[in-house]
Motif scaffolding. Sequence first.
Motif, PDB file in Angstrom:
ATOM      1  N   VAL A 167      43.637  42.400  37.468  1.00 52.24           N
ATOM      2  CA  VAL A 167      44.591  43.168  38.275  1.00 52.24           C
ATOM      3  C   VAL A 167      45.974  42.584  38.037  1.00 52.24           C
ATOM      4  CG1 VAL A 167      45.337  43.756  40.619  1.00 52.24           C
ATOM      5  CG2 VAL A 167      42.888  43.714  40.069  1.00 52.24           C
ATOM      6  N   ILE A 168      46.947  43.465  37.814  1.00 52.25           N
ATOM      7  CA  ILE A 168      48.338  43.011  37.708  1.00 52.25           C
ATOM      8  C   ILE A 168      49.073  43.563  38.918  1.00 52.25           C
ATOM      9  CG2 ILE A 168      50.411  42.970  36.270  1.00 52.25           C
ATOM     10  CD1 ILE A 168      48.581  43.830  33.900  1.00 52.25           C
ATOM     11  N   THR A 169      49.715  42.663  39.672  1.00 54.59           N
ATOM     12  CA  THR A 169      50.393  43.107  40.881  1.00 54.59           C
ATOM     13  C   THR A 169      51.657  42.268  41.095  1.00 54.59           C
ATOM     14  OG1 THR A 169      50.049  43.625  43.229  1.00 54.59           O
ATOM     15  CG2 THR A 169      49.030  41.597  42.424  1.00 54.59           C
ATOM     16  N   ALA A 170      52.275  42.425  42.255  1.00 57.07           N
ATOM     17  CA  ALA A 170      53.430  41.608  42.616  1.00 57.07           C
ATOM     18  C   ALA A 170      53.176  41.072  44.017  1.00 57.07           C
ATOM     19  CB  ALA A 170      54.709  42.437  42.590  1.00 57.07           C
ATOM     20  N   ASP A 171      53.931  40.030  44.382  1.00 52.59           N
ATOM     21  CA  ASP A 171      53.769  39.503  45.739  1.00 52.59           C
ATOM     22  C   ASP A 171      54.027  40.606  46.763  1.00 52.59           C
ATOM     23  OD1 ASP A 171      56.449  39.561  44.991  1.00 52.59           O
ATOM     24  OD2 ASP A 171      56.900  37.518  45.629  1.00 52.59           O
ATOM     25  N   GLY A 172      55.135  41.307  46.559  1.00 53.62           N
ATOM     26  CA  GLY A 172      55.460  42.414  47.457  1.00 53.62           C
ATOM     27  C   GLY A 172      56.461  43.314  46.777  1.00 53.62           C
ATOM     28  N   GLY A 173      56.777  44.409  47.440  1.00 50.84           N
ATOM     29  CA  GLY A 173      57.750  45.336  46.864  1.00 50.84           C
ATOM     30  C   GLY A 173      58.626  45.908  47.969  1.00 50.84           C
ATOM     31  N   PHE A 174      59.638  46.645  47.560  1.00 54.83           N
ATOM     32  CA  PHE A 174      60.560  47.265  48.524  1.00 54.83           C
ATOM     33  C   PHE A 174      60.593  48.763  48.283  1.00 54.83           C
ATOM     34  CE2 PHE A 174      62.485  43.127  47.234  1.00 54.83           C
ATOM     35  CZ  PHE A 174      62.245  42.433  48.405  1.00 54.83           C
ATOM     36  N   ARG A 175      60.571  49.507  49.360  1.00 46.17           N
ATOM     37  CA  ARG A 175      60.745  50.956  49.262  1.00 46.17           C
ATOM     38  C   ARG A 175      61.572  51.386  50.443  1.00 46.17           C
ATOM     39  NH1 ARG A 175      58.261  55.127  46.563  1.00 46.17           N
ATOM     40  NH2 ARG A 175      57.939  56.549  48.288  1.00 46.17           N
ATOM     41  N   GLY A 176      62.859  51.686  50.188  1.00 40.24           N
ATOM     42  CA  GLY A 176      63.741  51.984  51.301  1.00 40.24           C
ATOM     43  C   GLY A 176      63.761  50.794  52.251  1.00 40.24           C
ATOM     44  N   PRO A 177      63.679  51.044  53.553  1.00 42.37           N
ATOM     45  CA  PRO A 177      63.748  49.930  54.504  1.00 42.37           C
ATOM     46  C   PRO A 177      62.435  49.152  54.613  1.00 42.37           C
ATOM     47  CG  PRO A 177      63.476  52.029  55.664  1.00 42.37           C
ATOM     48  CD  PRO A 177      63.586  52.368  54.199  1.00 42.37           C
ATOM     49  N   LYS A 183      50.342  42.138  47.278  1.00 45.95           N
ATOM     50  CA  LYS A 183      49.295  41.154  46.960  1.00 45.95           C
ATOM     51  C   LYS A 183      48.283  41.066  48.092  1.00 45.95           C
ATOM     52  CE  LYS A 183      47.326  37.535  44.899  1.00 45.95           C
ATOM     53  NZ  LYS A 183      46.394  36.986  45.858  1.00 45.95           N
ATOM     54  N   SER A 184      48.767  41.178  49.302  1.00 45.56           N
ATOM     55  CA  SER A 184      47.853  41.081  50.422  1.00 45.56           C
ATOM     56  C   SER A 184      46.892  42.281  50.455  1.00 45.56           C
ATOM     57  CB  SER A 184      48.693  40.910  51.686  1.00 45.56           C
ATOM     58  OG  SER A 184      48.123  41.509  52.762  1.00 45.56           O
ATOM     59  N   VAL A 185      47.398  43.458  50.083  1.00 44.22           N
ATOM     60  CA  VAL A 185      46.518  44.635  49.989  1.00 44.22           C
ATOM     61  C   VAL A 185      45.475  44.413  48.888  1.00 44.22           C
ATOM     62  CG1 VAL A 185      46.432  47.123  49.540  1.00 44.22           C
ATOM     63  CG2 VAL A 185      48.336  46.177  50.847  1.00 44.22           C
ATOM     64  N   ILE A 186      45.933  43.876  47.766  1.00 47.45           N
ATOM     65  CA  ILE A 186      44.995  43.586  46.664  1.00 47.45           C
ATOM     66  C   ILE A 186      43.931  42.579  47.121  1.00 47.45           C
ATOM     67  CG2 ILE A 186      44.828  42.354  44.437  1.00 47.45           C
ATOM     68  CD1 ILE A 186      45.700  45.242  44.061  1.00 47.45           C
ATOM     69  N   ASP A 187      44.345  41.547  47.861  1.00 45.79           N
ATOM     70  CA  ASP A 187      43.367  40.563  48.347  1.00 45.79           C
ATOM     71  C   ASP A 187      42.287  41.249  49.179  1.00 45.79           C
ATOM     72  OD1 ASP A 187      44.531  38.402  47.098  1.00 45.79           O
ATOM     73  OD2 ASP A 187      45.821  37.910  48.801  1.00 45.79           O
ATOM     74  N   ASP A 188      42.706  42.173  50.039  1.00 44.45           N
ATOM     75  CA  ASP A 188      41.722  42.898  50.858  1.00 44.45           C
ATOM     76  C   ASP A 188      40.792  43.721  49.975  1.00 44.45           C
ATOM     77  OD1 ASP A 188      42.805  41.862  53.113  1.00 44.45           O
ATOM     78  OD2 ASP A 188      43.956  43.652  53.670  1.00 44.45           O
ATOM     79  N   ALA A 189      41.374  44.358  48.948  1.00 39.73           N
ATOM     80  CA  ALA A 189      40.555  45.200  48.069  1.00 39.73           C
ATOM     81  C   ALA A 189      39.531  44.353  47.312  1.00 39.73           C
ATOM     82  CB  ALA A 189      41.443  45.951  47.073  1.00 39.73           C
ATOM     83  N   LEU A 190      39.960  43.179  46.864  1.00 40.33           N
ATOM     84  CA  LEU A 190      39.117  42.405  45.946  1.00 40.33           C
ATOM     85  C   LEU A 190      37.883  41.802  46.606  1.00 40.33           C
ATOM     86  CD1 LEU A 190      41.588  40.760  43.429  1.00 40.33           C
ATOM     87  CD2 LEU A 190      40.453  42.980  43.391  1.00 40.33           C
ATOM     88  N   VAL A 191      37.849  41.810  47.920  1.00 37.15           N
ATOM     89  CA  VAL A 191      36.644  41.356  48.614  1.00 37.15           C
ATOM     90  C   VAL A 191      35.442  42.158  48.111  1.00 37.15           C
ATOM     91  CG1 VAL A 191      35.549  41.275  50.888  1.00 37.15           C
ATOM     92  CG2 VAL A 191      37.965  40.688  50.649  1.00 37.15           C
ATOM     93  N   GLN A 192      35.701  43.399  47.699  1.00 34.95           N
ATOM     94  CA  GLN A 192      34.611  44.284  47.266  1.00 34.95           C
ATOM     95  C   GLN A 192      34.524  44.438  45.745  1.00 34.95           C
ATOM     96  OE1 GLN A 192      34.602  48.106  49.401  1.00 34.95           O
ATOM     97  NE2 GLN A 192      36.399  47.371  50.498  1.00 34.95           N
ATOM     98  N   CYS A 193      35.260  43.603  44.986  1.00 36.02           N
ATOM     99  CA  CYS A 193      35.350  43.882  43.544  1.00 36.02           C
ATOM    100  C   CYS A 193      34.962  42.691  42.683  1.00 36.02           C
ATOM    101  CB  CYS A 193      36.776  44.298  43.192  1.00 36.02           C
ATOM    102  SG  CYS A 193      37.347  45.742  44.079  1.00 36.02           S
ATOM    103  N   PRO A 194      33.667  42.479  42.493  1.00 40.45           N
ATOM    104  CA  PRO A 194      33.245  41.295  41.726  1.00 40.45           C
ATOM    105  C   PRO A 194      33.644  41.342  40.254  1.00 40.45           C
ATOM    106  CG  PRO A 194      31.366  42.716  42.256  1.00 40.45           C
ATOM    107  CD  PRO A 194      32.537  43.265  43.001  1.00 40.45           C
ATOM    108  N   SER A 195      33.996  42.526  39.728  1.00 40.65           N
ATOM    109  CA  SER A 195      34.330  42.583  38.296  1.00 40.65           C
ATOM    110  C   SER A 195      35.659  41.898  37.983  1.00 40.65           C
ATOM    111  CB  SER A 195      34.386  44.045  37.824  1.00 40.65           C
ATOM    112  OG  SER A 195      35.433  44.738  38.486  1.00 40.65           O
ATOM    113  N   VAL A 196      36.517  41.739  38.990  1.00 42.75           N
ATOM    114  CA  VAL A 196      37.862  41.209  38.736  1.00 42.75           C
ATOM    115  C   VAL A 196      37.835  39.684  38.610  1.00 42.75           C
ATOM    116  CG1 VAL A 196      40.195  40.948  39.667  1.00 42.75           C
ATOM    117  CG2 VAL A 196      39.004  43.139  39.866  1.00 42.75           C
ATOM    118  N   LYS A 197      38.224  39.209  37.427  1.00 44.54           N
ATOM    119  CA  LYS A 197      38.189  37.770  37.171  1.00 44.54           C
ATOM    120  C   LYS A 197      39.571  37.135  37.250  1.00 44.54           C
ATOM    121  CE  LYS A 197      33.816  38.085  36.266  1.00 44.54           C
ATOM    122  NZ  LYS A 197      33.154  38.424  37.519  1.00 44.54           N
TER     123      LYS A 197
END
Length: 633
Positions: A167-177, A183-197
């Motif tokens: 997975v390629i991601t960023a710590d966080g991003g900005f959209r308007g305000p 990264k925190s969303v990805i961490d939640d997702a990866l609990v269910q994703c054993p393929s990601v090394k």
Amino acid sequence: MKISSFEHYKQVYQQSVSQPEQFWEGVAETFQWRKKWDMVLEWNFKEPDIKWFQGGKLNITENCLDRHLETDGDRPAIIWEPNDPTEDHRVLTYKQLHDKVCQFANALKNNGVQKGDRICIYMPMIPELAIAVLACARIGAVHSVIFGGFSAQSIADRIQDAECKVVITADGGFRGPKDLPLKSVIDDALVQCPSVKRVIVLTRSRTPVSMIKGRDVWWEDEIKKVETQGNPDCPAEEMDAEDMLFILYTSGSTGKPKGVVHTCGGYMVYAGFTFDTAFQYNKGEVYFCTADIGWITGHSYIVYGPLSQGATAVMFEGVPTWPDAGRFWDIVDKYKVNILYTAPTAIRSLMSFGTDLVKSHDLSSLTKLGSVGEPINEEAWHWFDENVGKGNCPIVDTWWQTENGGFMISPIAGVTPLKPGYASLPLPGVQPVLVDENGKEIEGNDVSGNLCIKFPWPGMLRTTYGDHERCRQTYFSTYADMYFTGDGCMRDADGYYRITGRVDDVLNVSGHRIGTAEVENAINMHSSVVESAVVGYPHDIKGQGVYAFVISPDKHENEDLTRKDILMTVSRIIGPIAKPDKIQFVSGLPKTRSGKIMRRILRKIAEGDVSNLGDTSTLLDPGVVDEIKAGAL
Ligand code: WTA
């Protein structure tokens, strides 16, 4: 392809239809191949099995980067405008972009990525997103970009479906305000994703993130390693024309989103050709597409199409209304944008702020405009034409879909005639037909029907990832020997096409495709919901809004609180983009005796048109309709 006049278009079109293989061969020859193809096209729409340019070898990034270096190396490839206008903008020339793509491609290799591996990309709209996409393509890895508005659950579903390794991601991003905790969303997702090394994390917002030992690494550290290895170049992997280039998930009328698969050769030819043709792009013109790379428009018309043609593309991190509703006009003025390609929903939203902000900016650099994502209503078309284009800029209303790879029906800027609200005429090589419910072709003009395409084009999807049967069923089984778009369409007396919207249970909310079944499934996950039905209704800004009828017998005393809980559930399961605009609690749904929900009735009620609901006597419980009518929002 440069087309000099309407007459010329007609000639080219005729030739493209009578000799499609010869036509596309000519187009493909304008690209750079390591080895020429043995066969232009082999196809059947039954299985379906579609192969373009078989035997051809190439790498799309050599077409998007290397081939421009000698003549256009110092030309800006990407001009990046940050979310916050006080932050510095960035310019990447073709040479710089090439170097950064090679560097990051080497970083991917250092992290074990090989040809054919699937890589999930979940990033903000910053140049590194384009770099990550191109770096995957450079080494033959298959990217699956996920839009920043999807939830952890949606990401997990997509990662699992494609069995992504990295997975390629960023710590966080900005959209308007808003800050996006990527990264925190990805961490939640990866609990269910054993393929990601491996997770590669770019620094953007520098919000605190958890970096898991052995799994998570910083982008910047990986680049440093490549630098110390002292080998900045990364030779491009030689790909077969029909090797997979990327997967992009999109919603349909049933079940979970499907992974639309595009391949290297045909997609490249189609994205590049359509960009060049519809916009009649001239080198040096500054082109600004306001889409997000998380959608197909960004793939084809920020990254691959423009770069393959040596264009200069503006990439914008933010939103049109922040810090104020003049942001697009600021950008046009600042970079002297010549071509502005945006969406009806953005136009309608900006219209609501009046014309002061448009008038106070210098938009005189603009020469061509474009629209995509949904039918553009005439009011928005004229506002765009008069206030932004000052009556001098052709508007190309480009109709196409994720599955198409590129524009299908669209004016050619400055060449073919325009009609407000019409995608107008097929591009060369595209063979649209209208069919009735029985699949019979409707000939002649001044007719309406379901839009199909009867001959392959190089940019079409090849399969849906991991489930070819689903691809066949969704697109090729409704009508024999045709690709079915899911759109309704009329062809006027002059033969011009006007898309009227989806004819299946897919909504188009702010230009985003959302399946009603998907939203219903999400609502039904809420503990106090028994059943729900979701339909679209006309919405001033979004085009379509989401209206949910929900059965929830023992809901919380405070209805509004239950509504908010349901919204939160949808946000968690799909993402904030799918949140219903209206939730009406009902005691039952209008069903036929066989248990089928009569959506037609619900649609009418949602539209506020209850005068003629048609025959309701066949319903299991006709009384429920009066109750729903009375409680309509
Ligand atoms: C709709 C976006 C009318 C259509 C590129 C299609 C349009 C769906 C137009 C695809 C347009 C897109 N006029 N309708 N110019 N462009 N659509 O896959 O209903 O996100 O089927 O691709 O958007 O949405 P998708």
